[in-house]
Design an enzyme around this catalytic site. Structure first.
Site, PDB file in Angstrom:
ATOM      1  N   ASN A  63     -10.275  -8.220   1.106  1.00  7.57           N
ATOM      2  CA  ASN A  63     -10.464  -7.377   2.277  1.00  7.57           C
ATOM      3  C   ASN A  63      -9.308  -7.543   3.254  1.00  7.57           C
ATOM      4  O   ASN A  63      -8.554  -8.514   3.210  1.00  7.57           O
ATOM      5  CB  ASN A  63     -11.754  -7.794   2.998  1.00  7.57           C
ATOM      6  CG  ASN A  63     -13.000  -7.456   2.233  1.00  7.57           C
ATOM      7  OD1 ASN A  63     -13.393  -6.305   2.151  1.00  7.57           O
ATOM      8  ND2 ASN A  63     -13.638  -8.467   1.662  1.00  7.57           N
ATOM      9  N   HIS A  98     -13.529   0.340   6.243  1.00  8.66           N
ATOM     10  CA  HIS A  98     -13.570  -0.913   5.483  1.00  8.66           C
ATOM     11  C   HIS A  98     -12.475  -0.831   4.419  1.00  8.66           C
ATOM     12  O   HIS A  98     -12.655  -0.181   3.392  1.00  8.66           O
ATOM     13  CB  HIS A  98     -14.949  -1.053   4.835  1.00  8.66           C
ATOM     14  CG  HIS A  98     -15.161  -2.332   4.090  1.00  8.66           C
ATOM     15  ND1 HIS A  98     -16.126  -3.257   4.458  1.00  8.66           N
ATOM     16  CD2 HIS A  98     -14.568  -2.847   2.988  1.00  8.66           C
ATOM     17  CE1 HIS A  98     -16.104  -4.273   3.610  1.00  8.66           C
ATOM     18  NE2 HIS A  98     -15.171  -4.039   2.709  1.00  8.66           N
ATOM     19  N   HIS A 108      -9.537  -2.475   1.796  1.00 10.23           N
ATOM     20  CA  HIS A 108      -9.000  -3.566   0.993  1.00 10.23           C
ATOM     21  C   HIS A 108      -7.487  -3.415   0.935  1.00 10.23           C
ATOM     22  O   HIS A 108      -6.958  -2.315   1.091  1.00 10.23           O
ATOM     23  CB  HIS A 108      -9.616  -3.557  -0.408  1.00 10.23           C
ATOM     24  CG  HIS A 108     -11.059  -3.971  -0.424  1.00 10.23           C
ATOM     25  ND1 HIS A 108     -11.521  -5.033  -1.160  1.00 10.23           N
ATOM     26  CD2 HIS A 108     -12.147  -3.480   0.231  1.00 10.23           C
ATOM     27  CE1 HIS A 108     -12.830  -5.172  -0.978  1.00 10.23           C
ATOM     28  NE2 HIS A 108     -13.227  -4.234  -0.128  1.00 10.23           N
ATOM     29  N   ARG A 131     -20.397 -12.701   3.792  1.00 14.90           N
ATOM     30  CA  ARG A 131     -21.097 -11.960   2.740  1.00 14.90           C
ATOM     31  C   ARG A 131     -20.109 -11.378   1.735  1.00 14.90           C
ATOM     32  O   ARG A 131     -20.032 -11.806   0.595  1.00 14.90           O
ATOM     33  CB  ARG A 131     -21.960 -10.855   3.375  1.00 14.90           C
ATOM     34  CG  ARG A 131     -23.006 -10.255   2.424  1.00 14.90           C
ATOM     35  CD  ARG A 131     -22.481  -9.129   1.555  1.00 14.90           C
ATOM     36  NE  ARG A 131     -21.939  -8.016   2.315  1.00 14.90           N
ATOM     37  CZ  ARG A 131     -21.299  -7.004   1.750  1.00 14.90           C
ATOM     38  NH1 ARG A 131     -21.131  -6.957   0.439  1.00 14.90           N
ATOM     39  NH2 ARG A 131     -20.794  -6.031   2.492  1.00 14.90           N
ATOM     40  N   ASP A 132     -19.318 -10.412   2.141  1.00 11.33           N
ATOM     41  CA  ASP A 132     -18.412  -9.722   1.220  1.00 11.33           C
ATOM     42  C   ASP A 132     -17.301 -10.649   0.745  1.00 11.33           C
ATOM     43  O   ASP A 132     -16.769 -10.469  -0.357  1.00 11.33           O
ATOM     44  CB  ASP A 132     -17.824  -8.498   1.922  1.00 11.33           C
ATOM     45  CG  ASP A 132     -17.172  -7.524   0.945  1.00 11.33           C
ATOM     46  OD1 ASP A 132     -17.444  -7.616  -0.264  1.00 11.33           O
ATOM     47  OD2 ASP A 132     -16.393  -6.671   1.396  1.00 11.33           O
ATOM     48  N   CYS A 179     -14.681  -7.152  -4.790  1.00 12.75           N
ATOM     49  CA  CYS A 179     -15.943  -6.520  -5.160  1.00 12.75           C
ATOM     50  C   CYS A 179     -16.300  -6.994  -6.552  1.00 12.75           C
ATOM     51  O   CYS A 179     -15.515  -6.798  -7.496  1.00 12.75           O
ATOM     52  CB  CYS A 179     -15.822  -4.994  -5.133  1.00 12.75           C
ATOM     53  SG  CYS A 179     -17.325  -4.160  -5.704  1.00 12.75           S
TER      54      CYS A 179
END
Length: 313
Positions: free
Chosen positions: A264, A222, A224, A29-30, A255
């Protein structure tokens, strides 16, 4: 030569760390939402299944964000219809609003996530809402989902720095997080969306959540890796008792609403760290590196993960 053949990393357990860490895999997803080209659904399906086969117990599969905003995930219904589900593996999806929840319920989803902002500017840019108004959007989503027996996770973005507002007030982050928990979210994922956090910031924010009565079991992190601090920040969180860490296979992602956000934390890099510290994850690093190298080939570029590059060339 594989990680298993190399016999690395060396395992030297450290005091003050959890015995086991849950990795919340966000690559499908991300990671893929930030790709310039649309990845075929057949590739996504194999990617997700290979991640699950490698031992990842939570694989965030897709998003029900409107295709106009994230065209890379416009195939969410088709993907979920054909997704091979393995026993014991969760496949959460991101749900932005009630329409997204309708779609998730129709697809038989049992785990969802919502995406909030800790700053006014990002709430406006990402959600077209004020900081306060975002909760009016989330309240019916979370309420209905919980009533339907779904588990709801709350992402909080821009927890450490915002490209428009600069450093973020920790009290504002705690305030947003507490409101999401009060709505019915079972877990908060605290996001360093543009990768500017330092280990000291992470420790201070977690202390503030603890002072507000939030157990570390309700928090995830989470990170980065814009400034190369994701692993250091992760270790700081683990020492505070956090046991869920988000990461993306191969270090994919960023993002789409924050241009300064780079990839990430790579799942392989995280597993290397945790294996070396004697922390159990249940993840087969060799199989995971194979999967990310395979996907990098489909994407036509090297994997951003240092561990994948070291093991697979």
């Amino acid at each position: 030569m594989s990680a298993r053949e190399l016999g690395l990393p060396a395992r030297v357990p450290a005091d003050g760390l959890p015995e086991r860490v849950t990795i919340w895999e966000v690559g499908p997803r991300d990671g893929l939402q930030n790709e310039q080209a649309v990845v075929p659904v057949e590739v996504k399906l194999e990617f997700i299944d290979r991640l699950a086969a490698a031992g990842l117990g939570t694989v965030e599969a897709t998003s029900f964000v409107h295709p106009k905003w994230v065209p890379q995930l416009a195939d969410a219904e088709a993907l979920l219809a054909d997704l091979p589900r393995r026993d014991g593996v969760r496949y959460p999806v991101l749900v932005p609003n009630e329409r997204g929840l309708d779609r998730a319920l129709a697809a038989g989803v049992r785990h969802i996530a919502i995406f909030a902002s800790a700053t006014e500017t990002f709430a406006n840019r990402n959600l077209n809402r004020t900081l306060d108004d975002q909760f009016a959007m989330f309240e019916p989503v979370v309420g209905r989902a919980v009533a339907e027996g779904l588990d709801v996770r709350g992402y909080v973005s821009m927890c450490f720095g915002d490209p428009w507002e600069g450093p973020v007030d920790r009290a504002a982050v705690v305030g947003v997080g507490r409101r999401l928990l009060d709505l019915g979210c079972s877990q908060l994922s605290l996001g360093d969306t543009i990768g500017v956090a330092t280990a000291g910031q992470v420790s201070a924010l977690l202390d503030d959540f603890a002072s507000a009565g939030t157990p570390m079991s309700a928090l995830a992190v989470h990170f980065h890796d814009t400034y190369g601090q994701a692993l250091a920040n992760t270790l700081a969180a683990l020492r505070h008792g956090v046991t869920t860490v988000d990461s993306s296979a191969g270090g994919l992602g960023g993002c789409p609403y924050a241009e300064s956000a780079t990839g990430n934390l790579a799942t392989e890099d995280l597993v290397w760290l945790l294996d070396g510290l004697g922390v159990t994850t249940g993840v087969d690093l060799d199989a995971l590196a194979d999967t990310s190298a395979w996907l990098a080939g489909r994407l036509g570029r090297p994997s951003p993960s240092r561990v994948v590059r070291a093991l697979r060339g």
